[in-house]
Enzyme design. Structure first.
Site, PDB file in Angstrom:
ATOM      1  N   ASN A  75       0.836  -1.194   0.000  1.00  0.00           N
ATOM      2  CA  ASN A  75       0.000   0.000   0.000  1.00  0.00           C
ATOM      3  C   ASN A  75       0.876   1.251   0.000  1.00  0.00           C
ATOM      4  O   ASN A  75       2.079   1.191   0.265  1.00  0.00           O
ATOM      5  CB  ASN A  75      -0.903   0.014   1.231  1.00  0.00           C
ATOM      6  CG  ASN A  75      -1.943  -1.081   1.205  1.00  0.00           C
ATOM      7  OD1 ASN A  75      -2.563  -1.327   0.178  1.00  0.00           O
ATOM      8  ND2 ASN A  75      -2.120  -1.746   2.335  1.00  0.00           N
ATOM      9  N   CYS A  84      -4.452  -7.232  -4.972  1.00  0.00           N
ATOM     10  CA  CYS A  84      -4.910  -5.988  -5.596  1.00  0.00           C
ATOM     11  C   CYS A  84      -5.416  -6.315  -7.001  1.00  0.00           C
ATOM     12  O   CYS A  84      -4.641  -6.749  -7.859  1.00  0.00           O
ATOM     13  CB  CYS A  84      -3.779  -4.967  -5.661  1.00  0.00           C
ATOM     14  SG  CYS A  84      -4.265  -3.396  -6.412  1.00  0.00           S
ATOM     15  N   GLY A  85      -6.720  -6.128  -7.224  1.00  0.00           N
ATOM     16  CA  GLY A  85      -7.324  -6.518  -8.498  1.00  0.00           C
ATOM     17  C   GLY A  85      -6.893  -5.659  -9.664  1.00  0.00           C
ATOM     18  O   GLY A  85      -6.688  -6.165 -10.780  1.00  0.00           O
ATOM     19  N   ASN A  86      -6.758  -4.346  -9.455  1.00  0.00           N
ATOM     20  CA  ASN A  86      -6.220  -3.497 -10.517  1.00  0.00           C
ATOM     21  C   ASN A  86      -4.722  -3.721 -10.668  1.00  0.00           C
ATOM     22  O   ASN A  86      -4.192  -3.751 -11.773  1.00  0.00           O
ATOM     23  CB  ASN A  86      -6.498  -2.022 -10.209  1.00  0.00           C
ATOM     24  CG  ASN A  86      -7.948  -1.647 -10.426  1.00  0.00           C
ATOM     25  OD1 ASN A  86      -8.594  -2.127 -11.349  1.00  0.00           O
ATOM     26  ND2 ASN A  86      -8.466  -0.787  -9.571  1.00  0.00           N
ATOM     27  N   CYS A 226     -10.746   0.538  -7.194  1.00  0.00           N
ATOM     28  CA  CYS A 226     -10.196  -0.580  -6.417  1.00  0.00           C
ATOM     29  C   CYS A 226     -10.756  -1.855  -7.037  1.00  0.00           C
ATOM     30  O   CYS A 226     -11.961  -2.094  -6.966  1.00  0.00           O
ATOM     31  CB  CYS A 226     -10.581  -0.467  -4.948  1.00  0.00           C
ATOM     32  SG  CYS A 226     -10.132  -1.917  -3.953  1.00  0.00           S
TER      33      CYS A 226
END
Length: 288
Positions: A75, A84-86, A226
């Site tokens: 982060n 983290c999907g993106n 997100c």
């Protein structure tokens, strides 16, 4: 003398990342160094950092399976995150553009702290199978700055934790003050991303569910998008809608639109996230 490293900047629907190639795991980035790189005033600026490292170079137990590459995601404040999907779509774009991996319709495996994920080509972007999910109907109450009363949240875990709150209309969504972290009661031990969602009217259009969303990410703040939060928001609205809910969703976030769909994988159902991934520039920076 400070070490100089090469970086690439990328984003998925405005959710942006500093990408650092470290195939052999030679870099030991501290939380302070990550935070400095992600600082939007004195650093490169990003919502998070993606370190590209071979799975074999990671500590034993961090990742496993058949994935050659591990996405070490941090982060913006330097803290570790499970998934983290993106970020994983941007990670996939980096692998392909750098010649480190081929990703086609058959897909490739990428290791994360939430396990190895399969990523495939999808239109001009990528689609990631986030796996199975879990729902916690006893999610925490959520209070956003300016609200007189807390509102109930639904807990959704897609490899990382989320709390989803439904709002009555677009004015409520647009008027949110997310400059302060929403208060969760009780506060989950590992924290959680908070998604604020408004269903479209009508909810289902041509067999596809439509919602709008804003998000406050733990360790970051409000972001333009997100990926895992988009999946969690769609799953939450589908949960509330019941058995007649569609399997395919389009989710509008401030940075663009992402696709979510659920599919059967043996006895379980998995949630898949699709959308663009863009690399914007490359440069060099001195590590503090």
């Amino acid at each position: 003398m400070a070490e100089t490293i090469t970086f690439t900047k990328g984003h998925g629907t405005g959710n942006d990342f500093v990408i650092i190639a470290d195939p052999d795991g030679a870099l030991d980035l501290s939380p302070a160094q990550v935070a400095a790189l992600c600082d939007r005033h004195t650093g490169i600026g990003a919502d998070g950092l993606l370190r590209v490292v071979r799975t074999a170079a990671m500590p034993e137990g961090t990742a496993g399976g058949d994935a050659e590459w591990f996405m070490d995601y941090r982060n913006a404040d330097g803290s570790l995150a499970e998934m983290c999907g993106n970020g994983i779509r941007v990670f996939a774009r980096y692998l392909t553009e750098s010649g480190l991996a081929e990703i086609d319709a058959d897909g490739a495996r990428i290791a994360t702290r939430a396990g190895a994920k399969t990523v495939t080509r999808a239109g001009t972007g990528f689609e990631v199978d986030l796996g199975a999910w879990s729902v916690d109907e006893d999610g925490p109450l959520v209070r956003v700055r300016g609200w007189n009363v807390a509102r109930p949240g639904l807990g959704i875990d897609v490899g990382n934790p989320h709390v989803v709150v439904v709002l009555p209309d677009d004015d409520d969504l647009d008027g949110l003050d997310l400059t302060w972290r929403p208060i969760l009661d009780p506060e989950p031990a590992a924290g959680a991303n908070v998604e604020l969602v408004v269903p479209a009217e009508p909810l289902v259009q041509n067999g596809v569910g439509r919602i709008r969303m804003r998000v406050f990410e733990r360790g970051v703040g409000e972001t333009l998008s997100c990926g895992t939060g988009v999946a969690a928001a769609a799953l939450a609205v589908a949960h509330w809608a019941g058995e007649g809910a569609p399997a395919e969703w389009r989710v509008d976030v401030p940075g663009g639109t992402l696709g979510v769909r659920t599919v059967a994988r043996g006895a379980a159902r998995h949630v898949l996230l699709s959308g663009p991934a863009v690399l914007t520039f490359t440069g060099q920076v001195a590590l503090a």
